[in-house]
Scaffold this motif. Structure first.
Motif, mmCIF file in Angstrom:
data_model
loop_
_atom_site.group_PDB
_atom_site.id
_atom_site.type_symbol
_atom_site.label_atom_id
_atom_site.label_comp_id
_atom_site.label_asym_id
_atom_site.label_seq_id
_atom_site.Cartn_x
_atom_site.Cartn_y
_atom_site.Cartn_z
ATOM 1 N N LEU A 226 0.834 -1.201 0.000
ATOM 2 C CA LEU A 226 0.000 0.000 0.000
ATOM 3 C C LEU A 226 0.869 1.251 0.000
ATOM 4 O O LEU A 226 2.002 1.224 0.486
ATOM 5 C CB LEU A 226 -0.879 0.036 1.259
ATOM 6 C CG LEU A 226 -1.823 -1.149 1.470
ATOM 7 C CD1 LEU A 226 -2.399 -1.102 2.879
ATOM 8 C CD2 LEU A 226 -2.945 -1.114 0.435
ATOM 9 N N ALA A 227 0.309 2.321 -0.530
ATOM 10 C CA ALA A 227 0.904 3.656 -0.361
ATOM 11 C C ALA A 227 -0.040 4.436 0.546
ATOM 12 O O ALA A 227 -1.249 4.482 0.290
ATOM 13 C CB ALA A 227 1.050 4.357 -1.704
ATOM 14 N N LEU A 228 0.516 5.030 1.613
ATOM 15 C CA LEU A 228 -0.297 5.822 2.542
ATOM 16 C C LEU A 228 0.312 7.218 2.640
ATOM 17 O O LEU A 228 1.510 7.355 2.924
ATOM 18 C CB LEU A 228 -0.326 5.191 3.925
ATOM 19 C CG LEU A 228 -0.956 3.801 3.995
ATOM 20 C CD1 LEU A 228 0.083 2.755 4.290
ATOM 21 C CD2 LEU A 228 -2.056 3.768 5.030
ATOM 22 N N ALA A 229 -0.515 8.219 2.404
ATOM 23 C CA ALA A 229 -0.043 9.606 2.506
ATOM 24 C C ALA A 229 -0.896 10.336 3.526
ATOM 25 O O ALA A 229 -2.086 10.045 3.678
ATOM 26 C CB ALA A 229 -0.145 10.299 1.151
ATOM 27 N N TRP A 230 -0.278 11.278 4.238
ATOM 28 C CA TRP A 230 -1.018 12.059 5.228
ATOM 29 C C TRP A 230 -0.492 13.483 5.261
ATOM 30 O O TRP A 230 0.630 13.760 4.835
ATOM 31 C CB TRP A 230 -0.900 11.426 6.623
ATOM 32 C CG TRP A 230 0.504 11.404 7.137
ATOM 33 C CD1 TRP A 230 1.147 12.392 7.834
ATOM 34 C CD2 TRP A 230 1.471 10.355 6.945
ATOM 35 N NE1 TRP A 230 2.435 12.018 8.097
ATOM 36 C CE2 TRP A 230 2.665 10.775 7.558
ATOM 37 C CE3 TRP A 230 1.426 9.119 6.311
ATOM 38 C CZ2 TRP A 230 3.813 10.000 7.554
ATOM 39 C CZ3 TRP A 230 2.573 8.339 6.314
ATOM 40 C CH2 TRP A 230 3.745 8.785 6.940
#
Ligand SMILES: CC(C)(COP(=O)(O)OP(=O)(O)OC[C@H]1O[C@@H](n2cnc3c(N)ncnc32)[C@H](O)[C@@H]1OP(=O)(O)O)[C@@H](O)C(=O)NCCC(=O)NCCS
Length: 239
Positions: A226-230
């Motif tokens: 997964l790619a998770l951005a915040w």
């Protein structure tokens, strides 16, 4: 290979738990973080949440329920009592007074982040499968500058770079919307990643379409496929 070799190490946490730990480490203690399977239980929704989603198909109701469950777990982590999180008519979540939060679903998981407004000001999160973005979509997601940067990468890295740009822009959008109420197109903003792609800045793509300044607020991890951005924090003051 013997049966014992097929088993995961006894100390290895299950994938969702390890994803949650990884994200919690990246975001810091001021933010509650919860990761859930996207297949939630609609029976656990609060009444006004159920009203928000009652006309949706069953899979969407389960996804919505997973998000609310994750959000309440994130609230618990920062010492808040569980509360209802209905949806506004524009679909944005309505957080209890004093809280800022964000929900995302993707790649079979649901992620929620919540902080106290006086600590974090605003938060936004997105999760995507960490797979190359279809090239036909690049022009609608990237500014000309971003496309030029992507074209400089080795061909096998370009599609994933666009997925990360997309993910960063969705997190930015969810961060800025509660502050501005503004709809934005993907080409209204320009994302610049750090060399190791673990942080990003977002800027307006043109002076005619200003967006909140957010230097050094964006983070990205790629893990578990997964790619998770915040984005977490207050907008930078205008210079
Ligand atoms: C709102 C949006 C970002 C959600 O993305 P998505 O791919 O549909 O789905 P995700 O799983 O990532 O996120 C969905 C969650 O975002 C939240 N959300 C929806 N609208 C939102 C808004 N205006 N502001 C903040 N959060 C919002 C909701 O919690 C929703 O989940 P829920 O309906 O189960 O509560 C997207 O639908 C959208 O409208 N994008 C506008 C265009 C854009 O992203 N531009 C980026 C340019 S900077």
């Amino acid at each position: 290979m013997g049966a014992a070799q097929c088993l995961p190490a006894a100390t290895e946490p299950p994938p969702l738990q390890s994803l949650q730990l990884r994200l919690a480490q990246a975001l810091g203690a001021a933010v509650g973080v919860a990761c859930r399977d996207v297949d939630g239980d609609p029976d656990l929704l609060w009444p006004s949440e159920r009203t928000s989603i009652q006309k949706a198909v069953a899979t969407r109701q389960r996804e919505y329920a997973a998000g609310r469950g994750a959000a309440r777990e994130a609230m618990r982590q920062i010492g808040c009592a569980p509360a209802c999180i209905p949806s506004a008519p524009d679909r944005s979540p309505v957080w209890p007074a004093g809280l800022a939060g964000s929900i995302a679903h993707g790649g079979g998981v649901c992620v929620a982040v919540v902080g106290r407004r006086h600590h974090v000001h605003a938060v936004g999160i997105d999760v995507e499968k960490d797979l190359p973005m279809e090239p036909a979509l690049w022009p609608s997601l990237c500014t000309a500058d971003e496309l030029a940067c992507v074209e400089q990468l080795p061909p096998h890295e370009r599609g994933r770079q666009v997925t990360w740009l997309f993910c960063a822009k969705e997190a930015f959008y969810k961060w800025q919307y509660p502050q501005t109420g503004r709809m934005l197109d993907f080409r209204d903003v320009r994302v610049a990643f750090s060399d190791d792609a673990t942080h990003f800045d977002v800027q307006a793509a043109s002076a005619h379409n200003p967006v909140p300044r957010c230097s050094r607020l964006g983070g990205l991890i790629t893990t578990h496929g997964l790619a998770l951005a915040w984005m977490v924090g207050p907008p930078a003051p205008a210079s």
